[in-house]
Design a protein around this motif. Sequence first.
Motif, mmCIF file in Angstrom:
data_model
loop_
_atom_site.group_PDB
_atom_site.id
_atom_site.type_symbol
_atom_site.label_atom_id
_atom_site.label_comp_id
_atom_site.label_asym_id
_atom_site.label_seq_id
_atom_site.Cartn_x
_atom_site.Cartn_y
_atom_site.Cartn_z
ATOM 1 N N ASP A 92 -2.812 15.506 5.019
ATOM 2 C CA ASP A 92 -3.169 15.808 6.405
ATOM 3 C C ASP A 92 -4.670 15.736 6.677
ATOM 4 O O ASP A 92 -5.085 15.822 7.831
ATOM 5 N N LEU A 93 -5.500 15.627 5.635
ATOM 6 C CA LEU A 93 -6.944 15.746 5.797
ATOM 7 C C LEU A 93 -7.672 14.472 5.386
ATOM 8 O O LEU A 93 -7.315 13.826 4.406
ATOM 9 N N ASP A 94 -8.716 14.143 6.156
ATOM 10 C CA ASP A 94 -9.635 13.081 5.750
ATOM 11 C C ASP A 94 -10.750 13.652 4.891
ATOM 12 O O ASP A 94 -11.254 12.992 3.979
ATOM 13 N N PHE A 95 -11.162 14.886 5.231
ATOM 14 C CA PHE A 95 -12.273 15.555 4.555
ATOM 15 C C PHE A 95 -11.878 16.979 4.184
ATOM 16 O O PHE A 95 -11.070 17.605 4.866
ATOM 17 N N VAL A 96 -12.475 17.483 3.135
ATOM 18 C CA VAL A 96 -12.406 18.896 2.807
ATOM 19 C C VAL A 96 -13.796 19.316 2.341
ATOM 20 O O VAL A 96 -14.471 18.571 1.627
ATOM 21 N N GLN A 97 -14.239 20.492 2.812
ATOM 22 C CA GLN A 97 -15.547 21.000 2.389
ATOM 23 C C GLN A 97 -15.343 22.288 1.602
ATOM 24 O O GLN A 97 -14.707 23.226 2.082
ATOM 25 N N VAL A 98 -15.893 22.339 0.394
ATOM 26 C CA VAL A 98 -15.671 23.461 -0.506
ATOM 27 C C VAL A 98 -16.971 23.851 -1.206
ATOM 28 O O VAL A 98 -17.927 23.086 -1.247
ATOM 29 N N ALA A 113 -11.999 12.757 1.196
ATOM 30 C CA ALA A 113 -13.433 12.920 0.970
ATOM 31 C C ALA A 113 -13.773 14.398 0.769
ATOM 32 O O ALA A 113 -13.174 15.268 1.395
ATOM 33 N N VAL A 114 -14.739 14.669 -0.097
ATOM 34 C CA VAL A 114 -15.116 16.045 -0.431
ATOM 35 C C VAL A 114 -16.595 16.274 -0.131
ATOM 36 O O VAL A 114 -17.464 15.588 -0.683
ATOM 37 N N LEU A 115 -16.868 17.238 0.746
ATOM 38 C CA LEU A 115 -18.234 17.714 0.974
ATOM 39 C C LEU A 115 -18.409 19.013 0.206
ATOM 40 O O LEU A 115 -17.508 19.856 0.190
ATOM 41 N N VAL A 116 -19.554 19.186 -0.410
ATOM 42 C CA VAL A 116 -19.800 20.371 -1.240
ATOM 43 C C VAL A 116 -20.894 21.222 -0.624
ATOM 44 O O VAL A 116 -22.027 20.763 -0.427
ATOM 45 N N ASN A 117 -20.542 22.479 -0.305
ATOM 46 C CA ASN A 117 -21.555 23.421 0.158
ATOM 47 C C ASN A 117 -22.002 24.322 -1.003
ATOM 48 O O ASN A 117 -21.349 24.402 -2.033
ATOM 49 N N MET A 118 -23.142 24.928 -0.820
ATOM 50 C CA MET A 118 -23.724 25.857 -1.791
ATOM 51 C C MET A 118 -23.917 25.262 -3.193
ATOM 52 O O MET A 118 -23.619 25.906 -4.205
ATOM 53 N N PRO A 119 -24.408 24.024 -3.318
ATOM 54 C CA PRO A 119 -24.616 23.460 -4.656
ATOM 55 C C PRO A 119 -25.703 24.187 -5.447
ATOM 56 O O PRO A 119 -25.752 24.079 -6.679
ATOM 57 N N PHE A 120 -26.570 24.917 -4.737
ATOM 58 C CA PHE A 120 -27.609 25.718 -5.395
ATOM 59 C C PHE A 120 -27.259 27.207 -5.391
ATOM 60 O O PHE A 120 -28.097 28.030 -5.761
ATOM 61 N N GLU A 121 -26.045 27.554 -4.942
ATOM 62 C CA GLU A 121 -25.654 28.963 -4.835
ATOM 63 C C GLU A 121 -26.689 29.746 -4.024
ATOM 64 O O GLU A 121 -27.123 30.824 -4.424
ATOM 65 N N LYS A 122 -27.061 29.170 -2.865
ATOM 66 C CA LYS A 122 -28.066 29.788 -1.981
ATOM 67 C C LYS A 122 -29.362 30.091 -2.732
ATOM 68 O O LYS A 122 -29.957 31.160 -2.579
ATOM 69 N N ALA A 123 -29.792 29.147 -3.541
ATOM 70 C CA ALA A 123 -31.052 29.191 -4.307
ATOM 71 C C ALA A 123 -31.009 30.131 -5.498
ATOM 72 O O ALA A 123 -31.992 30.229 -6.248
ATOM 73 N N ARG A 124 -29.892 30.781 -5.746
ATOM 74 C CA ARG A 124 -29.829 31.713 -6.874
ATOM 75 C C ARG A 124 -29.919 30.998 -8.222
ATOM 76 O O ARG A 124 -30.376 31.574 -9.210
ATOM 77 N N LEU A 125 -29.496 29.737 -8.271
ATOM 78 C CA LEU A 125 -29.572 29.003 -9.540
ATOM 79 C C LEU A 125 -31.007 28.828 -10.008
ATOM 80 O O LEU A 125 -31.287 28.808 -11.209
ATOM 81 N N PHE A 126 -31.921 28.702 -9.052
ATOM 82 C CA PHE A 126 -33.327 28.512 -9.428
ATOM 83 C C PHE A 126 -33.901 29.777 -10.057
ATOM 84 O O PHE A 126 -34.813 29.705 -10.889
ATOM 85 N N GLU A 127 -33.387 30.932 -9.657
ATOM 86 C CA GLU A 127 -33.849 32.193 -10.248
ATOM 87 C C GLU A 127 -33.425 32.273 -11.714
ATOM 88 O O GLU A 127 -34.163 32.781 -12.558
ATOM 89 N N VAL A 128 -32.239 31.750 -12.007
ATOM 90 C CA VAL A 128 -31.719 31.804 -13.375
ATOM 91 C C VAL A 128 -32.579 30.978 -14.332
ATOM 92 O O VAL A 128 -32.792 31.364 -15.491
#
Length: 241
Positions: A146-152, A175-190
Motif C-alpha cells: 500500500d505504500l510508496d514510501f516509509v519513514q523510520v 522507498a525508505v527515508l531514515v530520520n534521526m540518523p544521529f539520534e538527535k546529535a547524541r551519537l556525537f557525544e558518545v
Amino acid sequence: MGTFLTFDVLPDQPRDQLQQVMRQFWEAGGRMIDVSPLYGMSGVNVGEPAATLGITDELFIANKIWATGKYLGDDSQALRRLEQSMQRLSRDRIDTLQVHSLVNMEMMVPLLREWKQEGKIRYLGVTHHDLPLYANPVTRWIENGDLDFVQVRYSIFERGVEERILPAAADQETAVLVNMPFEKARLFEVVQGQPLPEFARDIGCENWAQFFLKYVISHLAVTCAIPATTNPAHVVENLGH
C-alpha cells in the motif's frame, strides 16, 4: 535534510542562517528535504529560500499530514493541510506526502491514494520514530503493497528496523527515508574526543557524521537519510564536500 525544530523560525526572527544552509545543501548536491506542518514554520522556511535560490521545482519535497476531521471519513481538514503546504512551498504538487506518526492512517492512506491518482502528490507513505509502536502496523502496510514510501528511525545505535521493516521494504521495493540518523546529535557525544576507526577513510568517511550516515545509507533498502541542522558547516560535513 530534515527540518524538525531546526527550521521552525518565525518570519520576524533572523533567518539568514537557514538561507545559508539551503544554499550549501543545494551546492553540495543535496536535493531531498523533509518538512511537516507540525514542524511550525518549516514549510515557509524551506519554500521561501528555495524560491530565492530558484530551485523550487528542482527539490524533492517530502511533506507530512496529520489530520482526523470532525467525523469518520471527513477529509476537509486533510485537504486544507495539503493546500496550506503547497502554498507555503510554492508547489502545485507534493513529491511525497506521508501520514505523520501513523495518525488516522486507515482513512488517510486511501485518501492519499486518491490524491496520487489526481496528481496532487507523486507518492504516498507513512512515518514514525518509536519502534515498539510502529513495527507491526508499518510492516503490515508495507507487505500489503500500500505504500510508496516509509519513514523510520534508524541509526548505528537503533537498529530494530533491520529485523522486519527494512527487509519488507526491500521485498516490496518501498522507498525508505531514515530520520534521526544521529539520534538527535547524541551519537556525537558518545564519540567525543575519539578518533575515527582506521578503516573509515577506506569507506570514504572523513568525519564521524559521514561515518554514522554511511552506516545508514549503506543498507540496500534505504533510499535517503534526513539529518537536520541549522549549521551550514554541518551540511558540508554531512555531504562530504
